[in-house]
Design an enzyme around this catalytic site. Structure first.
Site, PDB file in Angstrom:
ATOM      1  N   GLY A   1       0.788  -1.226   0.000  1.00 45.31           N
ATOM      2  CA  GLY A   1       0.000   0.000   0.000  1.00 45.31           C
ATOM      3  C   GLY A   1       0.818   1.272   0.000  1.00 45.31           C
TER       4      GLY A   1
ATOM      5  N   ASN B   1       0.782   3.635  -2.172  1.00 50.00           N
ATOM      6  CA  ASN B   1      -0.102   4.751  -2.506  1.00 50.00           C
ATOM      7  C   ASN B   1      -1.002   5.107  -1.332  1.00 50.00           C
ATOM      8  OD1 ASN B   1       0.206   5.924  -5.234  1.00 50.00           O
ATOM      9  ND2 ASN B   1       0.028   3.796  -5.888  1.00 50.00           N
TER      10      ASN B   1
ATOM     11  N   ARG C   1     -17.024 -13.685  -5.945  1.00 48.26           N
ATOM     12  CA  ARG C   1     -16.652 -12.277  -5.962  1.00 48.26           C
ATOM     13  C   ARG C   1     -17.725 -11.383  -5.366  1.00 48.26           C
ATOM     14  NH1 ARG C   1     -15.823  -9.197 -11.547  1.00 48.26           N
ATOM     15  NH2 ARG C   1     -14.732 -11.139 -12.030  1.00 48.26           N
TER      16      ARG C   1
ATOM     17  N   ARG D   1      -8.074  -7.234  -6.749  1.00 48.89           N
ATOM     18  CA  ARG D   1      -9.310  -7.938  -7.074  1.00 48.89           C
ATOM     19  C   ARG D   1     -10.138  -7.077  -8.026  1.00 48.89           C
ATOM     20  NH1 ARG D   1     -11.399 -12.200  -4.585  1.00 48.89           N
ATOM     21  NH2 ARG D   1     -13.544 -11.487  -4.729  1.00 48.89           N
TER      22      ARG D   1
ATOM     23  N   LEU E   1     -13.531  -5.609  -9.091  1.00 47.13           N
ATOM     24  CA  LEU E   1     -14.799  -5.339  -8.423  1.00 47.13           C
ATOM     25  C   LEU E   1     -15.945  -5.810  -9.311  1.00 47.13           C
ATOM     26  CD1 LEU E   1     -14.190  -1.742  -7.045  1.00 47.13           C
ATOM     27  CD2 LEU E   1     -13.654  -3.942  -5.972  1.00 47.13           C
TER      28      LEU E   1
ATOM     29  N   HIS F   1      -3.216   3.357 -12.053  1.00 46.65           N
ATOM     30  CA  HIS F   1      -2.620   2.321 -12.892  1.00 46.65           C
ATOM     31  C   HIS F   1      -1.284   2.830 -13.426  1.00 46.65           C
ATOM     32  CE1 HIS F   1      -2.583  -1.225 -15.420  1.00 46.65           C
ATOM     33  NE2 HIS F   1      -2.206  -0.460 -16.439  1.00 46.65           N
TER      34      HIS F   1
END
Length: 208
Positions: free
Chosen positions: A12, A14, A65, A91, A93, A109
């Site tokens: 993490g 970011n 999911r 994951r 969404l 991204h």
């Protein structure tokens, strides 16, 4: 005060950059209400707790999911979040999840989308031989790395770069871009027209 949620699966970086920006006042009138990971052993969860933030693991392994997404959304609603920030959340969404927070889920991204979506974007860019790369902060929609673009940062690919040095230089820009994008979205003077995210304009569609 705007309420943010961070979703992560790993270290993490970011997330840390966002938390640092909030602490330094670079993202005013905002707080991180909850940090959620689909992995209990994610280093980012430990970092969040060290910082005194509420952090929760909602394991995804072995769950359909949408079932897992419903558990995550329940936690987000409990904390009354205004904005969901994906920070290395590994994951996809479900469409149902995305519909619960229209234009309120951000992702970053490590490429200049639409180039090189998916995994290992920096390696893809380096292997392709591009001369310019960078990062993109965008809204999340029902397709992978596809939603309307909010902020992009471009960097040159240097002759002496390899995929690791390129990834490191892109990551530096990610930390800057995410803070910019959060501020733009929280300001509320923007709209999405088709695929275009337009700021500080009056539109028949109204602000998002």
């Amino acid at each position: 005060m705007h309420s943010l949620a961070i979703l992560l699966s790993g270290r993490g970086s970011n997330f840390v950059a966002i938390a640092d920006s909030i602490a330094a006042g670079r993202i005013p009138d905002a707080r991180i209400s909850v940090v959620i990971s689909n992995r209990a052993d994610a280093p980012g969860i430990a970092v969040a707790r060290e910082r005194g933030l509420h952090a929760v693991a909602i394991p995804s392994k072995g769950k359909p999911r949408e079932e897992h997404d419903r558990e995550v959304v329940a936690a987000l609603r409990h904390h009354k979040v205004d904005l969901v920030c994906l920070a290395g959340y590994m994951r996809l969404l479900s469409p149902w999840f995305v519909r619960q927070f229209p234009h309120r889920i951000l992702n970053i991204h490590p490429s200049l989308l639409p180039a090189f979506p998916g995994l290992e974007a920096q390696e893809q860019a380096f292997a392709y031989g591009v001369k310019v790369s960078g990062c993109t902060v965008h809204f999340v929609d029902e397709e992978l790395d596809h939603g309307a673009i909010i902020v992009q940062k471009a960097i040159p690919v240097l002759d002496h770069d390899d995929e690791h040095t390129l990834a490191g230089r892109i990551l530096e820009q990610e930390h800057i871009a995410y803070t910019e994008a959060i501020n733009i979205v929280l300001r509320g003077k923007s709209t999405v027209i088709g695929r275009r995210f337009v700021t500080d304009v009056t539109s028949k569609h109204g602000p998002i």
